[in-house]
Motif scaffolding. Structure first.
Motif, PDB file in Angstrom:
ATOM      1  N   HIS A  82      35.627  48.387  35.795  1.00 51.98           N
ATOM      2  CA  HIS A  82      35.712  48.334  37.199  1.00 51.98           C
ATOM      3  C   HIS A  82      34.822  47.491  37.773  1.00 51.98           C
ATOM      4  O   HIS A  82      34.801  46.770  38.410  1.00 51.98           O
ATOM      5  N   MET A  83      33.403  48.021  37.357  1.00 50.06           N
ATOM      6  CA  MET A  83      32.625  46.586  37.334  1.00 50.06           C
ATOM      7  C   MET A  83      32.562  45.148  37.404  1.00 50.06           C
ATOM      8  O   MET A  83      33.004  44.166  37.928  1.00 50.06           O
ATOM      9  N   LEU A  84      33.283  45.260  36.193  1.00 47.41           N
ATOM     10  CA  LEU A  84      33.579  43.868  35.414  1.00 47.41           C
ATOM     11  C   LEU A  84      34.753  43.399  36.568  1.00 47.41           C
ATOM     12  O   LEU A  84      34.437  42.002  36.176  1.00 47.41           O
ATOM     13  N   ALA A  85      35.983  43.794  36.131  1.00 45.29           N
ATOM     14  CA  ALA A  85      37.445  43.475  37.180  1.00 45.29           C
ATOM     15  C   ALA A  85      37.036  43.156  38.365  1.00 45.29           C
ATOM     16  O   ALA A  85      37.031  41.787  39.224  1.00 45.29           O
ATOM     17  N   LEU A  86      35.597  43.695  39.253  1.00 46.54           N
ATOM     18  CA  LEU A  86      35.889  43.254  40.570  1.00 46.54           C
ATOM     19  C   LEU A  86      35.266  42.188  40.577  1.00 46.54           C
ATOM     20  O   LEU A  86      35.144  41.577  41.447  1.00 46.54           O
ATOM     21  N   LEU A  87      34.011  42.466  40.098  1.00 47.93           N
ATOM     22  CA  LEU A  87      33.053  40.417  39.679  1.00 47.93           C
ATOM     23  C   LEU A  87      34.500  39.872  39.502  1.00 47.93           C
ATOM     24  O   LEU A  87      34.209  38.529  40.135  1.00 47.93           O
ATOM     25  N   LEU A  88      35.330  40.219  38.214  1.00 44.86           N
ATOM     26  CA  LEU A  88      35.694  39.393  38.036  1.00 44.86           C
ATOM     27  C   LEU A  88      36.869  37.999  39.723  1.00 44.86           C
ATOM     28  O   LEU A  88      37.323  37.449  40.159  1.00 44.86           O
ATOM     29  N   HIS A  89      37.148  39.606  40.453  1.00 44.23           N
ATOM     30  CA  HIS A  89      38.161  39.090  41.247  1.00 44.23           C
ATOM     31  C   HIS A  89      37.009  38.687  42.260  1.00 44.23           C
ATOM     32  O   HIS A  89      37.582  37.404  43.085  1.00 44.23           O
ATOM     33  N   ILE A  90      35.858  38.555  42.366  1.00 42.03           N
ATOM     34  CA  ILE A  90      35.215  38.423  43.665  1.00 42.03           C
ATOM     35  C   ILE A  90      35.082  36.737  42.667  1.00 42.03           C
ATOM     36  O   ILE A  90      35.263  35.945  43.465  1.00 42.03           O
ATOM     37  N   THR A  91      34.828  36.529  41.587  1.00 44.00           N
ATOM     38  CA  THR A  91      34.769  35.001  40.984  1.00 44.00           C
ATOM     39  C   THR A  91      36.015  34.201  41.481  1.00 44.00           C
ATOM     40  O   THR A  91      36.263  33.258  42.143  1.00 44.00           O
ATOM     41  N   SER A 122      48.545  43.838  48.566  1.00 45.93           N
ATOM     42  CA  SER A 122      49.845  44.271  47.325  1.00 45.93           C
ATOM     43  C   SER A 122      49.413  44.337  46.182  1.00 45.93           C
ATOM     44  O   SER A 122      49.947  44.843  45.023  1.00 45.93           O
ATOM     45  N   TYR A 123      47.958  43.549  45.191  1.00 49.43           N
ATOM     46  CA  TYR A 123      47.637  43.256  44.068  1.00 49.43           C
ATOM     47  C   TYR A 123      46.245  44.513  43.524  1.00 49.43           C
ATOM     48  O   TYR A 123      46.185  43.974  42.830  1.00 49.43           O
ATOM     49  N   VAL A 124      46.498  45.342  44.038  1.00 51.52           N
ATOM     50  CA  VAL A 124      44.561  46.421  44.094  1.00 51.52           C
ATOM     51  C   VAL A 124      44.834  46.947  42.742  1.00 51.52           C
ATOM     52  O   VAL A 124      43.835  46.559  42.577  1.00 51.52           O
ATOM     53  N   GLU A 125      45.831  46.814  42.174  1.00 50.38           N
ATOM     54  CA  GLU A 125      46.218  47.800  41.102  1.00 50.38           C
ATOM     55  C   GLU A 125      45.012  46.292  39.535  1.00 50.38           C
ATOM     56  O   GLU A 125      44.753  46.702  38.937  1.00 50.38           O
ATOM     57  N   VAL A 126      45.825  45.431  40.053  1.00 50.54           N
ATOM     58  CA  VAL A 126      44.615  43.677  39.292  1.00 50.54           C
ATOM     59  C   VAL A 126      43.041  44.160  39.406  1.00 50.54           C
ATOM     60  O   VAL A 126      42.534  44.080  38.495  1.00 50.54           O
ATOM     61  N   VAL A 127      42.731  44.688  40.595  1.00 44.44           N
ATOM     62  CA  VAL A 127      41.058  44.795  40.570  1.00 44.44           C
ATOM     63  C   VAL A 127      40.923  46.563  39.681  1.00 44.44           C
ATOM     64  O   VAL A 127      39.755  46.809  39.358  1.00 44.44           O
ATOM     65  N   MET A 128      41.789  47.757  40.508  1.00 47.78           N
ATOM     66  CA  MET A 128      41.771  48.575  40.838  1.00 47.78           C
ATOM     67  C   MET A 128      41.604  49.069  38.640  1.00 47.78           C
ATOM     68  O   MET A 128      41.049  50.555  37.604  1.00 47.78           O
TER      69      MET A 128
END
Length: 422
Positions: A82-91, A122-128
């Motif tokens: 989940h941390m990796l996904a969040l870092l991708l989103h921030i990037t 609308s897209y929170v599942e991209v991060v979650m």
């Protein structure tokens, strides 16, 4: 206008991180396709990522290689994924921030656009959803490609920028096939930045080769893809309805007749009288939503991730247009323009954050069902058994087709066969 600064980047990053961390993202479990993606990455290795024949799903070798690396780094730690996904989103939020500033030359527009993007619900599942990294990872390469494309458009003599653009485009398209819209957004970005020119043959050739390679590998890899065999992806009138629903999901509306009439009027007004950012955003949305509207099943929230970037250009373009109008009228006496623009941006971002918080917490609660089922069942399994019988899930959050990959993941037993008690 002043350039985007590291303080602006930090503000966008903190906004995204604060939203998702406060809602319990790192404590969330996994769900549905997450388990199969993790199992394949753990058990099949990086070589399988590049095997073309014998597939029953899309060919995405770049993101599959990323998955293998992620499993080596994270192991069984769900919080790490989940941390990796969040870092991708921030990037991606930061890449959008700097791309917007480079294209339109305005710090205020870039900051508003990026700040709104990172909190859209609308897209929170991209991060979650850990499996949805295919979208976030593909979009990262997508935005990197556009940065290099803009450099190449402004500096035709830079062969390094051209090579980097083609390489990152390949990485994007082989992370997710929907990134093929780069063939349209590259010229769109050049137009929006005022850097249009006739491309040389040497600039077209790498992308022509990439397009041919993508078509060839897609045909070979998708010969047994159930999406096409069972008619789940076909042209038809259903596409219009999907497009409207995706737009409604992005701006978070009810979709009633009055609302849709207003939206239609706004679209026409933007097309006829909108500024460059608003028109570019509208075109971006139309282009990037196109690959997703042909599915015959219901809309999927993560498909709004890339189109929502164009939506933020529309909003930010309107906000800065209002600021400019107020500044022309009142600036000698008071900084009314910047005050109104700041307040409006904060209200819009705040509205989306409220919806996003509910959506994120809902995903966390839903995923918890899979953790609870595994915690209850795994201790009951015979050690080293290759075939087990387990109770049918009595929690509606846990779908039976995903129990087998869930238990295979939790027990670290590749090929575990699962039957349900009668």
């Amino acid at each position: 206008m002043a350039r985007v600064t590291w303080k602006d980047a930090a503000a966008v990053a903190l906004l995204a991180a604060g939203l998702y961390l406060a809602c319990g993202t790192l404590g969330a479990y996994l769900a549905r396709d997450d388990f199969q993606w993790l199992n394949d990455a753990r058990d099949l290795g990086v070589r399988h990522a590049f095997v073309l024949n014998g597939r029953s799903h899309f060919y995405r070798p770049v993101v599959e290689a990323w998955w293998v690396g992620a499993t080596h780094v994270c192991g069984a730690s769900t919080g790490c994924y989940h941390m990796l996904a969040l870092l991708l989103h921030i990037t991606n939020g930061l890449l959008l921030l700097f791309l917007t500033a480079r294209v339109f030359g305005r710090r205020d527009l870039a900051l508003v656009s990026a700040a709104i993007f990172v909190v859209i619900p609308s897209y929170v599942e991209v991060v979650m959803w850990v499996c949805a990294v295919t979208t976030a990872f593909g979009v990262m390469w997508y935005l990197v490609t556009l940065h290099f494309a803009l450099t190449a458009a402004r500096h035709p003599e830079s062969r390094r920028a051209l090579c980097a653009c083609a390489a990152s485009a390949a990485a994007a398209m082989y992370s997710h096939e929907a990134m093929v819209t780069l063939f349209a957004t590259i010229p769109l970005i050049a137009w929006a930045a005022g850097a249009t020119r006739r491309p040389a043959v040497i600039e077209i050739a790498p992308f022509a080769l990439l397009g041919a390679a993508l078509v060839t590998t897609s045909i070979i890899a998708n010969r047994r893809n159930y999406v096409f065999e069972e008619g789940h992806y076909v042209p038809g009138s259903h596409a219009a309805g999907h497009a409207v629903d995706y737009l409604r999901a992005i701006y978070v509306g009810s979709g009633n007749a009055v609302e849709l009439t207003i939206v239609t009027a706004c679209v026409l007004l933007i097309a006829l009288r909108g500024n460059r950012a608003m028109r570019a955003g509208l075109l971006w949305m139309l282009v990037t939503i196109t690959p997703y509207v042909w599915f015959t099943w219901g809309n999927v929230g993560r498909y709004t991730y890339l189109p929502s970037m164009g939506f933020t250009w529309v909003l930010a373009g309107g906000i800065v247009a209002l600021r400019d109008a107020l500044d022309r009228r009142f600036r000698p006496r008071a900084p009314l323009g910047v005050a109104v623009a700041t307040l409006l941006a904060m209200l819009i971002a705040g509205r989306y954050m409220a919806f996003a918080q509910r959506a994120i917490k809902g995903e966390v609660r839903w995923m918890e069902g899979y953790r609870q089922y595994a915690d209850r069942v795994v201790p009951m399994l015979p050690p080293d058994a290759t075939e087990v019988t387990v109770p049918l899930p009595d929690d509606a959050r846990v779908e039976p087709p995903y129990v087998q990959p869930l238990l295979e993941w939790r027990t670290n037993r590749p090929g575990l066969r699962v039957r349900f008690e009668r």
